[in-house]
Design a protein around this motif. Structure first.
Motif, mmCIF file in Angstrom:
data_model
loop_
_atom_site.group_PDB
_atom_site.id
_atom_site.type_symbol
_atom_site.label_atom_id
_atom_site.label_comp_id
_atom_site.label_asym_id
_atom_site.label_seq_id
_atom_site.Cartn_x
_atom_site.Cartn_y
_atom_site.Cartn_z
ATOM 1 N N GLU A 145 0.816 -1.224 0.000
ATOM 2 C CA GLU A 145 0.000 0.000 0.000
ATOM 3 C C GLU A 145 0.847 1.271 0.000
ATOM 4 N N PHE A 146 2.168 1.128 0.139
ATOM 5 C CA PHE A 146 3.071 2.285 0.208
ATOM 6 C C PHE A 146 3.933 2.411 -1.060
ATOM 7 N N SER A 147 3.573 1.670 -2.117
ATOM 8 C CA SER A 147 4.249 1.715 -3.427
ATOM 9 C C SER A 147 5.764 1.515 -3.336
ATOM 10 N N PRO A 148 6.229 0.403 -2.763
ATOM 11 C CA PRO A 148 7.675 0.213 -2.588
ATOM 12 C C PRO A 148 8.425 0.101 -3.910
ATOM 13 N N GLU A 149 9.657 0.618 -3.908
ATOM 14 C CA GLU A 149 10.558 0.519 -5.060
ATOM 15 C C GLU A 149 11.931 0.082 -4.554
ATOM 16 N N PHE A 150 12.529 -0.889 -5.222
ATOM 17 C CA PHE A 150 13.893 -1.342 -4.934
ATOM 18 C C PHE A 150 14.812 -0.388 -5.698
ATOM 19 N N VAL A 151 15.612 0.397 -4.977
ATOM 20 C CA VAL A 151 16.455 1.421 -5.593
ATOM 21 C C VAL A 151 17.907 1.252 -5.149
ATOM 22 N N GLY A 152 18.751 2.176 -5.562
ATOM 23 C CA GLY A 152 20.125 2.190 -5.090
ATOM 24 C C GLY A 152 21.087 1.524 -6.042
ATOM 25 N N SER A 153 22.203 1.103 -5.495
ATOM 26 C CA SER A 153 23.306 0.597 -6.318
ATOM 27 C C SER A 153 23.098 -0.838 -6.799
ATOM 28 N N ILE A 154 22.363 -1.655 -6.057
ATOM 29 C CA ILE A 154 22.189 -3.058 -6.449
ATOM 30 C C ILE A 154 21.413 -3.193 -7.768
ATOM 31 N N PRO A 155 20.276 -2.518 -7.939
ATOM 32 C CA PRO A 155 19.544 -2.677 -9.204
ATOM 33 C C PRO A 155 20.311 -2.227 -10.450
ATOM 34 N N ILE A 156 21.269 -1.303 -10.297
ATOM 35 C CA ILE A 156 22.006 -0.825 -11.474
ATOM 36 C C ILE A 156 23.417 -1.408 -11.568
ATOM 37 N N GLY A 157 23.746 -2.331 -10.678
ATOM 38 C CA GLY A 157 25.002 -3.069 -10.792
ATOM 39 C C GLY A 157 26.257 -2.316 -10.397
ATOM 40 N N VAL A 158 26.152 -1.366 -9.462
ATOM 41 C CA VAL A 158 27.350 -0.684 -8.955
ATOM 42 C C VAL A 158 27.465 -0.858 -7.439
ATOM 43 N N GLU A 159 27.043 -2.022 -6.979
ATOM 44 C CA GLU A 159 27.087 -2.282 -5.545
ATOM 45 C C GLU A 159 28.409 -2.909 -5.134
ATOM 46 N N LEU A 160 28.720 -2.734 -3.864
ATOM 47 C CA LEU A 160 29.833 -3.430 -3.230
ATOM 48 C C LEU A 160 29.241 -4.545 -2.375
ATOM 49 N N PRO A 161 30.054 -5.493 -1.925
ATOM 50 C CA PRO A 161 29.499 -6.583 -1.112
ATOM 51 C C PRO A 161 28.718 -6.103 0.119
ATOM 52 N N GLN A 162 29.113 -4.962 0.691
ATOM 53 C CA GLN A 162 28.441 -4.476 1.895
ATOM 54 C C GLN A 162 27.243 -3.561 1.606
ATOM 55 N N SER A 163 26.900 -3.366 0.335
ATOM 56 C CA SER A 163 25.774 -2.486 -0.014
ATOM 57 C C SER A 163 24.458 -3.029 0.524
ATOM 58 N N ASP A 164 23.630 -2.106 1.024
ATOM 59 C CA ASP A 164 22.295 -2.452 1.539
ATOM 60 C C ASP A 164 21.317 -2.696 0.399
ATOM 61 N N ILE A 165 20.262 -3.430 0.709
ATOM 62 C CA ILE A 165 19.077 -3.459 -0.142
ATOM 63 C C ILE A 165 18.302 -2.205 0.232
ATOM 64 N N ASP A 166 18.171 -1.278 -0.706
ATOM 65 C CA ASP A 166 17.481 -0.017 -0.444
ATOM 66 C C ASP A 166 16.080 -0.061 -1.042
ATOM 67 N N ILE A 167 15.106 0.192 -0.199
ATOM 68 C CA ILE A 167 13.711 0.233 -0.624
ATOM 69 C C ILE A 167 13.152 1.588 -0.209
ATOM 70 N N ILE A 168 12.460 2.240 -1.127
ATOM 71 C CA ILE A 168 11.786 3.485 -0.776
ATOM 72 C C ILE A 168 10.287 3.256 -0.877
ATOM 73 N N CYS A 169 9.547 4.014 -0.085
ATOM 74 C CA CYS A 169 8.099 3.923 -0.160
ATOM 75 C C CYS A 169 7.477 5.228 0.319
ATOM 76 N N GLU A 170 6.178 5.324 0.122
ATOM 77 C CA GLU A 170 5.466 6.543 0.492
ATOM 78 C C GLU A 170 5.038 6.482 1.955
ATOM 79 N N LEU A 171 5.243 7.571 2.643
ATOM 80 C CA LEU A 171 4.878 7.674 4.054
ATOM 81 C C LEU A 171 3.384 7.944 4.171
ATOM 82 N N LYS A 172 2.688 7.047 4.855
ATOM 83 C CA LYS A 172 1.262 7.195 5.140
ATOM 84 C C LYS A 172 1.064 6.888 6.617
ATOM 85 N N PRO A 173 -0.051 7.341 7.214
ATOM 86 C CA PRO A 173 -0.249 7.137 8.656
ATOM 87 C C PRO A 173 -0.105 5.691 9.129
ATOM 88 N N SER A 174 -0.500 4.725 8.320
ATOM 89 C CA SER A 174 -0.449 3.323 8.756
ATOM 90 C C SER A 174 0.935 2.684 8.610
#
Length: 163
Positions: free
Chosen positions: A23-52
């Protein structure tokens, strides 16, 4: 797409992370999806802030390393949730903006376009800069000769190059 991207996507599906956040429209973003990650890179997810959202993020509290905090990122108030899924670190950032308007998403799209245009040698140079301690935006900005704050100069570069 990298094998790491596929592995992380499978891990997120296995734990139903996107389903839980749907319900918060998550997107997998950052260095991993575009192939410039290092071994210690996080899985970055962004989403919309709503009260719930806080209640939903609290559902991750049983995962190792769970932390929930508030921070201002690029002048935008944000909720940050961190935890581990197996060997991967996950960071969920929620802002009061649709995810595709958030700076993390915009950076990823601009960086992906640059990587396609400039090729594998440029990607390898980004990785070298990151290995020496730069973050992704700093690495791109330095390699492109951009001045000032790398976060904002990269956005300006994307606008100038019609992204």
């Amino acid at each position: 797409m990298t094998n790491r991207f596929s592995d992380c996507t499978s891990l997120l599906k296995e734990h139903q992370i996107f389903q839980i956040l749907s319900e918060f429209s998550p997107e997998f973003v950052g260095s991993i999806p575009i192939g410039v990650e290092l071994p210690q890179s996080d899985i970055d997810i962004i989403c919309e802030l709503k009260p719930s959202l806080l209640k939903v993020l609290d559902s991750f509290s049983s995962y190792p390393g769970f932390q929930l905090s508030e921070k201002v990122l690029s002048k935008v108030p944000s909720i940050i949730c961190r935890f581990r899924l197996g060997s991967e670190k996950v960071e969920i950032v929620a802002q009061d903006l649709p995810p595709k308007k958030q700076i993390a998403y915009l950076h990823m799209i601009i960086e992906e376009k640059i990587l396609k245009e400039k090729g594998d040698n440029f990607r390898l140079s980004v990785l070298e800069k990151k290995k020496s301690g730069k973050n992704t935006e700093e690495a791109f900005a330095e390699l492109l000769g951009l001045e000032g704050d790398p976060y904002f100069s990269l956005l300006e570069y994307g606008k100038r190059t019609n992204e």
